[in-house]
Design an enzyme around this catalytic site. Structure first.
Site, PDB file in Angstrom:
ATOM      1  N   HIS A 159       0.844  -1.206   0.000  1.00 42.22           N
ATOM      2  CA  HIS A 159       0.000   0.000   0.000  1.00 42.22           C
ATOM      3  C   HIS A 159       0.871   1.246   0.000  1.00 42.22           C
ATOM      4  CE1 HIS A 159      -3.385  -2.633   1.133  1.00 42.22           C
ATOM      5  NE2 HIS A 159      -4.135  -1.663   0.658  1.00 42.22           N
ATOM      6  N   LYS A 163      -0.594   4.897   4.505  1.00 41.77           N
ATOM      7  CA  LYS A 163      -1.422   3.923   5.253  1.00 41.77           C
ATOM      8  C   LYS A 163      -0.825   3.700   6.640  1.00 41.77           C
ATOM      9  CE  LYS A 163      -3.842  -0.452   4.852  1.00 41.77           C
ATOM     10  NZ  LYS A 163      -5.098   0.154   5.328  1.00 41.77           N
TER      11      LYS A 163
HETATM   12  P1  NAD Z   1      -8.469   9.858   5.404  1.00 40.50           P
HETATM   13  O1  NAD Z   1      -7.590  10.100   6.567  1.00 40.50           O
HETATM   14  O2  NAD Z   1      -8.193  10.574   4.122  1.00 40.50           O
HETATM   15  O3  NAD Z   1      -9.986  10.150   5.792  1.00 40.50           O
HETATM   16  C1  NAD Z   1     -10.562   9.865   7.045  1.00 40.50           C
HETATM   17  C2  NAD Z   1     -11.461  11.046   7.390  1.00 40.50           C
HETATM   18  O4  NAD Z   1     -12.149  10.751   8.610  1.00 40.50           O
HETATM   19  C3  NAD Z   1     -10.683  12.346   7.597  1.00 40.50           C
HETATM   20  O5  NAD Z   1     -11.223  13.382   6.792  1.00 40.50           O
HETATM   21  C4  NAD Z   1     -10.867  12.618   9.079  1.00 40.50           C
HETATM   22  O6  NAD Z   1     -10.907  14.001   9.378  1.00 40.50           O
HETATM   23  C5  NAD Z   1     -12.207  11.948   9.355  1.00 40.50           C
HETATM   24  N1  NAD Z   1     -12.406  11.670  10.779  1.00 40.50           N
HETATM   25  C6  NAD Z   1     -11.466  11.284  11.696  1.00 40.50           C
HETATM   26  N2  NAD Z   1     -12.029  11.184  12.925  1.00 40.50           N
HETATM   27  C7  NAD Z   1     -13.341  11.504  12.771  1.00 40.50           C
HETATM   28  C8  NAD Z   1     -14.435  11.606  13.678  1.00 40.50           C
HETATM   29  N3  NAD Z   1     -14.276  11.336  14.984  1.00 40.50           N
HETATM   30  N4  NAD Z   1     -15.638  11.949  13.187  1.00 40.50           N
HETATM   31  C9  NAD Z   1     -15.810  12.229  11.863  1.00 40.50           C
HETATM   32  N5  NAD Z   1     -14.806  12.177  10.962  1.00 40.50           N
HETATM   33  C10 NAD Z   1     -13.585  11.816  11.409  1.00 40.50           C
HETATM   34  O7  NAD Z   1      -8.445   8.281   5.172  1.00 40.50           O
HETATM   35  P2  NAD Z   1      -8.990   7.437   3.927  1.00 40.50           P
HETATM   36  O8  NAD Z   1      -7.866   7.120   3.010  1.00 40.50           O
HETATM   37  O9  NAD Z   1     -10.232   8.060   3.386  1.00 40.50           O
HETATM   38  O10 NAD Z   1      -9.326   6.046   4.659  1.00 40.50           O
HETATM   39  C11 NAD Z   1     -10.239   5.981   5.730  1.00 40.50           C
HETATM   40  C12 NAD Z   1     -10.364   4.543   6.204  1.00 40.50           C
HETATM   41  O11 NAD Z   1     -10.920   3.728   5.173  1.00 40.50           O
HETATM   42  C13 NAD Z   1      -9.035   3.866   6.569  1.00 40.50           C
HETATM   43  O12 NAD Z   1      -9.252   3.024   7.680  1.00 40.50           O
HETATM   44  C14 NAD Z   1      -8.690   3.051   5.334  1.00 40.50           C
HETATM   45  O13 NAD Z   1      -7.838   1.963   5.605  1.00 40.50           O
HETATM   46  C15 NAD Z   1     -10.080   2.589   4.935  1.00 40.50           C
HETATM   47  N6  NAD Z   1     -10.230   2.171   3.532  1.00 40.50           N
HETATM   48  C16 NAD Z   1     -11.057   1.111   3.303  1.00 40.50           C
HETATM   49  C17 NAD Z   1     -11.349   0.713   2.004  1.00 40.50           C
HETATM   50  C18 NAD Z   1     -12.357  -0.393   1.794  1.00 40.50           C
HETATM   51  O14 NAD Z   1     -12.595  -0.788   0.628  1.00 40.50           O
HETATM   52  N7  NAD Z   1     -12.994  -0.889   2.849  1.00 40.50           N
HETATM   53  C19 NAD Z   1     -10.754   1.368   0.923  1.00 40.50           C
HETATM   54  C20 NAD Z   1      -9.902   2.449   1.184  1.00 40.50           C
HETATM   55  C21 NAD Z   1      -9.664   2.852   2.499  1.00 40.50           C
END
Ligand code: NAD
Length: 270
Positions: A159, A163
């Site tokens: 990744h 990450k």
């Molecule tokens: P990111 O850090 O860009 O986004 C996360 C967002 O959540 C941020 O904008 C942050 O401000 C917000 N956040 C944090 N705490 C919060 C709270 N208490 N209340 C509301 N919002 C809050 O990360 P990302 O790349 O978008 O990834 C997010 C998650 O999704 C990670 O755990 C990642 O591993 C996962 N992910 C999963 C998949 C899937 O297919 N399931 C795919 C990609 C990423």
């Protein structure tokens, strides 16, 4: 005619949150963006989500009021952090509103809160929302069922440098699928990343190798290494919008479902 589903995004200004907003606003789905929520300190609070993603303003400002977001939505999509997901699962229970959870790195308290919420509403949790990875999961389980401990199972994942958790939620899910195929628990066979004088590989171990760097969207390879042959099953994601499309598909499917705990295989009919 199916009605338009109102969708709230938890973590709306994050990388995945923005992609989901873009997908909803593409107009290709029977979906309406109802709310976008962020944590108190986010730079995005008060800004129109349309503007954030380079779209015309859509009249939905990023906000902190989660109760209002649950109230305004038929279903919500969570891509945040495990700590936030725990809170969102409690809100799902309180408001009896379905949530699709894509956040990875979830531990027992988060999973317990999601399971509790699923007694009252429909909850879906998937470490990977892509069709290909979900096919890979069922193939790995099947393969592990057919190949005995003569074949070492190793799960490699790569990744991007941003990450923060390892191994990836998908790699872990692949490990669980392999263990299930062998009729064992992953905890009893897991072999995490190795370094130094580690000794020979024990029979039946399910190993994990991790790479972090650059802008790799997400690669996963499960190797069944026998004597004289290796079988490799690989999935390589090249565009994160794949996960956003899958999450939206899951949300549209989940909205009318009965209370329960669902997975992507239910959405995809695998
Ligand atoms: P990111 O850090 O860009 O986004 C996360 C967002 O959540 C941020 O904008 C942050 O401000 C917000 N956040 C944090 N705490 C919060 C709270 N208490 N209340 C509301 N919002 C809050 O990360 P990302 O790349 O978008 O990834 C997010 C998650 O999704 C990670 O755990 C990642 O591993 C996962 N992910 C999963 C998949 C899937 O297919 N399931 C795919 C990609 C990423």
């Amino acid at each position: 005619m199916t009605r338009t589903v109102k969708i709230g995004i938890l973590g709306g200004a994050g990388r995945m949150g923005q992609m989901i907003a873009r997908e909803i606003l593409s107009g290709k789905h029977k979906a309406k963006l109802a709310a976008a929520v962020e944590h108190r300190k986010s730079w995005a609070i008060g800004k129109d989500i349309g503007g954030i993603i380079g779209h015309d303003p859509v009249g939905v400002n990023v906000m902190t009021d989660k109760d209002a977001a649950f109230h305004a939505s038929d279903v919500l999509i969570d891509f945040t952090t495990p700590e936030a997901t725990l809170e969102h699962a409690e809100l799902a229970f309180r408001h009896a509103k379905p949530v699709v959870i894509g956040t990875t790195g979830l531990g027992s308290p988060e999973m317990a809160a999601i399971k509790t919420a699923s007694q009252k509403t429909a909850m879906l949790q998937a470490a990977n929302m892509s069709v290909g990875v979900n096919l890979l999961l069922s193939m790995v389980e099947h393969m592990a069922q057919m190949l005995d401990e003569e074949y070492d199972i190793e799960i490699f994942e790569a990744h991007h440098r941003h990450k923060v958790d390892a191994p990836s939620g998908t790699a872990y899910a692949l490990g669980v699928a392999a263990a299930r195929g062998r009729g064992i628990k992953l905890e009893d066979a897991i072999m995490p990343a190795r370094f130094g004088q580690i000794g020979a590989r024990p029979a039946g171990a399910i190993g994990f190798s991790v790479f972090r760097g650059g802008d790799v969207v997400g690669d996963h390879t499960v190797t069944f290494a026998g004597t004289g042959e290796r079988i490799e099953l690989s999935h390589k994601a090249s565009d994160r919008s794949l996960f956003a499309k899958g999450a939206l598909k899951a949300a549209l499917w989940l909205a009318p479902q009965k209370p329960g705990f669902y997975a992507m295989k239910d959405v995809l009919g695998l």
